[in-house]
Design a protein around this motif. Structure first.
Motif, mmCIF file in Angstrom:
data_model
loop_
_atom_site.group_PDB
_atom_site.id
_atom_site.type_symbol
_atom_site.label_atom_id
_atom_site.label_comp_id
_atom_site.label_asym_id
_atom_site.label_seq_id
_atom_site.Cartn_x
_atom_site.Cartn_y
_atom_site.Cartn_z
ATOM 1 N N GLU A 147 0.917 -1.215 0.415
ATOM 2 C CA GLU A 147 -0.582 -0.332 -0.150
ATOM 3 C C GLU A 147 0.536 1.173 0.394
ATOM 4 O OE1 GLU A 147 -3.066 0.021 3.269
ATOM 5 O OE2 GLU A 147 -3.556 -1.696 2.351
ATOM 6 N N LEU A 148 0.276 2.048 -1.085
ATOM 7 C CA LEU A 148 1.243 3.693 -1.061
ATOM 8 C C LEU A 148 0.288 4.399 -0.191
ATOM 9 C CD1 LEU A 148 3.113 2.856 -4.539
ATOM 10 C CD2 LEU A 148 3.810 2.390 -1.771
ATOM 11 N N VAL A 168 8.935 0.523 -13.818
ATOM 12 C CA VAL A 168 8.680 1.493 -12.631
ATOM 13 C C VAL A 168 9.758 1.385 -11.430
ATOM 14 C CG1 VAL A 168 7.688 1.105 -10.469
ATOM 15 C CG2 VAL A 168 6.485 0.821 -12.132
ATOM 16 N N VAL A 169 9.972 2.789 -10.795
ATOM 17 C CA VAL A 169 11.116 2.264 -10.359
ATOM 18 C C VAL A 169 10.643 2.670 -9.167
ATOM 19 C CG1 VAL A 169 13.184 4.358 -9.892
ATOM 20 C CG2 VAL A 169 12.308 3.820 -12.526
ATOM 21 N N LYS A 170 11.816 1.986 -8.247
ATOM 22 C CA LYS A 170 11.487 2.192 -7.023
ATOM 23 C C LYS A 170 12.945 3.101 -6.635
ATOM 24 C CE LYS A 170 11.644 -0.949 -2.560
ATOM 25 N NZ LYS A 170 12.339 -2.054 -1.834
ATOM 26 N N VAL A 171 12.626 4.425 -5.124
ATOM 27 C CA VAL A 171 14.077 5.187 -4.816
ATOM 28 C C VAL A 171 13.996 4.931 -3.055
ATOM 29 C CG1 VAL A 171 14.967 7.560 -5.438
ATOM 30 C CG2 VAL A 171 13.119 7.332 -6.658
ATOM 31 N N ILE A 172 14.575 4.718 -2.712
ATOM 32 C CA ILE A 172 14.771 4.882 -1.063
ATOM 33 C C ILE A 172 15.814 6.178 -0.863
ATOM 34 C CG2 ILE A 172 15.588 3.327 1.113
ATOM 35 C CD1 ILE A 172 15.974 1.350 -1.612
ATOM 36 N N SER A 173 14.860 6.780 0.015
ATOM 37 C CA SER A 173 15.538 7.820 0.886
ATOM 38 C C SER A 173 16.171 7.764 1.969
ATOM 39 C CB SER A 173 14.770 8.715 -0.116
ATOM 40 O OG SER A 173 14.557 9.411 -1.463
ATOM 41 N N SER A 174 16.563 8.620 2.352
ATOM 42 C CA SER A 174 16.956 9.349 3.491
ATOM 43 C C SER A 174 16.851 10.433 4.121
ATOM 44 C CB SER A 174 18.089 9.072 4.301
ATOM 45 O OG SER A 174 19.185 9.836 3.754
ATOM 46 N N HIS A 216 6.889 4.148 4.330
ATOM 47 C CA HIS A 216 7.595 4.732 5.356
ATOM 48 C C HIS A 216 7.897 3.629 5.504
ATOM 49 C CE1 HIS A 216 5.740 8.921 5.482
ATOM 50 N NE2 HIS A 216 6.766 9.240 5.637
ATOM 51 N N GLU A 217 9.549 3.483 6.010
ATOM 52 C CA GLU A 217 9.679 2.497 6.464
ATOM 53 C C GLU A 217 11.123 2.268 7.752
ATOM 54 O OE1 GLU A 217 11.945 -0.632 3.736
ATOM 55 O OE2 GLU A 217 10.084 -0.863 2.598
ATOM 56 N N PRO A 218 11.277 1.794 8.649
ATOM 57 C CA PRO A 218 12.048 2.487 9.748
ATOM 58 C C PRO A 218 12.875 1.651 9.259
ATOM 59 C CG PRO A 218 10.125 0.544 10.341
ATOM 60 C CD PRO A 218 9.681 1.148 9.219
ATOM 61 N N ASP A 219 13.862 2.521 10.174
ATOM 62 C CA ASP A 219 15.370 2.150 9.981
ATOM 63 C C ASP A 219 16.493 1.909 10.823
ATOM 64 O OD1 ASP A 219 17.657 1.190 7.457
ATOM 65 O OD2 ASP A 219 18.475 3.130 8.711
ATOM 66 N N ARG A 278 18.972 3.422 11.178
ATOM 67 C CA ARG A 278 20.936 4.009 10.430
ATOM 68 C C ARG A 278 20.090 5.347 10.881
ATOM 69 N NH1 ARG A 278 25.446 3.956 6.003
ATOM 70 N NH2 ARG A 278 26.040 5.919 6.986
ATOM 71 N N TRP A 279 18.775 4.931 9.552
ATOM 72 C CA TRP A 279 18.640 6.605 9.150
ATOM 73 C C TRP A 279 16.987 7.494 10.283
ATOM 74 C CZ3 TRP A 279 22.462 8.934 6.795
ATOM 75 C CH2 TRP A 279 22.947 7.962 5.493
ATOM 76 N N GLY A 280 16.914 5.814 10.795
ATOM 77 C CA GLY A 280 15.391 6.532 11.325
ATOM 78 C C GLY A 280 14.222 6.448 10.806
ATOM 79 N N ALA A 281 14.072 6.436 9.297
ATOM 80 C CA ALA A 281 13.203 6.715 8.593
ATOM 81 C C ALA A 281 13.176 6.316 7.562
ATOM 82 C CB ALA A 281 12.221 7.356 9.300
ATOM 83 N N LEU A 282 12.823 5.686 6.312
ATOM 84 C CA LEU A 282 13.632 5.844 4.913
ATOM 85 C C LEU A 282 11.970 6.693 4.261
ATOM 86 C CD1 LEU A 282 15.565 2.732 4.845
ATOM 87 C CD2 LEU A 282 16.571 5.820 4.882
ATOM 88 N N MET A 283 12.242 6.960 2.885
ATOM 89 C CA MET A 283 11.039 7.569 2.493
ATOM 90 C C MET A 283 11.138 6.180 1.269
ATOM 91 S SD MET A 283 8.979 8.817 1.558
ATOM 92 C CE MET A 283 8.619 10.496 2.783
ATOM 93 N N VAL A 284 10.557 5.445 0.677
ATOM 94 C CA VAL A 284 10.214 4.728 -0.149
ATOM 95 C C VAL A 284 9.679 5.090 -1.457
ATOM 96 C CG1 VAL A 284 10.461 2.532 -0.777
ATOM 97 C CG2 VAL A 284 11.488 2.562 1.321
#
Lengths: 136, 99
Positions: free
Chosen positions: B2-3, B46-52, B76-79, B81-87
Motif C-alpha cells: 500500500e502506498l 517502475v522505479v523504486k527510490v529509497i531516500s533518507s 515510510h519504512e523504519p531504519d 541507521r537513518w531513523g526512517a526511510l522514504m520509499v
C-alpha cells in the motif's frame, strides 16, 4: 523546456554552493539554466580562488565544523558541482566581462566551462527568455 | 503493497524494474541520481527510490509533475541507521525510451 536565469553576485563559498545545488536540482528536473556571475562572485570562477572555502561572516568561529559537513556531503568543491551540472543538463556559466576587468581576471584565468559574457547580452537574451530569474 | 500520496494506492513490488538508492544523499543529489538512473529505464518502467532525506516526500512528486513521469506513491519504512526511510515509486513516462 522551462528556462531559469540566475544572477550570482555574492562571492562566499557557502552562497555559491547553495546556488550550485539549486542548479543541480534544476537540471535534474530538465530546466535550462543560464548563470551570470558578477561582482565578487567572478573570483570563484578563477582557477586561483575556485577551491577556496571562504565562508560568510555568520559562520565565523564555526568554519571547520561547516567545512567538514560540506565535505561529508560532497559539497565542498564548487568547480566539481558546476561541472556536474554542465555534464548532465543544459547549463551555461557566464562571467561578467566588466566584473572580470575590475577583479583583474583574464579569460585564461577562468575554470573550465565558463564563458565571458556582457551584461547587455545576458539581459536581452538570457533574462528576457527566462521563465524565472533568481539572484544569489 | 500500500502506498500514499500518489496515483496508485496499491502496487505489486514485482513491477519494480530498477531500484535507486539515495540513502545519505540530500536534496539535489537525490534528484540527479534519480534522473541519471531514469535514462536507462525502459518506457513505463517502475522505479523504486529509497531516500533518507525527509524532503523526498515532496521533491519526487514535484519532479514527476515537471518531467512527465508519474508519481505512484510512497511509504515510510523504519531504519536502524537513518531513523526512517522514504520509499517512493515512480513510473517512467511512456514516450521516453532508454538513452
Amino acid at each position: 523546456m522551462k528556462r531559469l536565469a540566475i544572477i550570482a553576485s555574492r562571492g562566499s563559498a557557502n552562497s555559491l554552493v547553495q546556488m550550485a545545488t539549486l542548479i543541480l536540482a534544476a537540471v535534474g528536473s530538465e530546466l535550462v539554466v543560464r548563470v551570470f556571475f558578477r561582482d565578487e562572485a567572478v573570483w570563484k570562477l578563477s582557477k586561483a580562488h575556485a577551491h577556496e572555502l571562504n565562508l560568510s561572516e555568520v559562520y565565523r568561529g564555526h568554519e571547520s565544523d561547516v567545512a567538514a559537513r560540506l565535505a561529508a556531503q560532497g559539497l565542498d568543491d564548487l568547480p566539481r558541482l558546476l561541472g556536474e551540472a554542465r555534464e548532465v543538463g543544459d547549463v551555461r556559466l557566464y562571467a561578467c566581462s566588466s566584473s572580470m576587468a575590475i577583479c583583474g581576471l583574464r579569460p585564461e584565468d577562468l575554470i573550465e566551462g565558463v564563458e565571458v559574457r556582457g551584461l547587455t547580452a545576458f539581459l536581452l537574451e538570457d533574462v528576457a527568455s527566462a521563465d524565472r530569474v533568481l539572484t544569489f | 503493497m500500500e502506498l500514499v500520496g500518489g496515483e496508485e494506492p496499491r502496487l505489486d513490488e514485482a513491477a519494480v524494474a530498477t531500484v535507486v538508492d539515495c540513502r545519505g544523499l540530500l536534496c539535489a543529489q537525490c534528484i540527479l541520481r534519480l534522473m541519471r538512473t531514469m535514462l536507462g529505464v525502459p518506457a513505463s518502467g517502475v522505479v523504486k527510490v529509497i531516500s533518507s532525506d525527509p524532503a523526498a516526500e515532496h521533491d519526487y512528486p514535484a519532479w514527476c509533475r515537471n518531467t512527465g513521469n508519474r508519481f505512484l506513491g510512497h511509504r515510510h519504512e523504519p531504519d536502524p541507521r537513518w531513523g526512517a526511510l522514504m520509499v517512493s515509486f515512480i513510473r517512467k513516462r511512456a514516450d521516453q525510451s532508454p538513452s
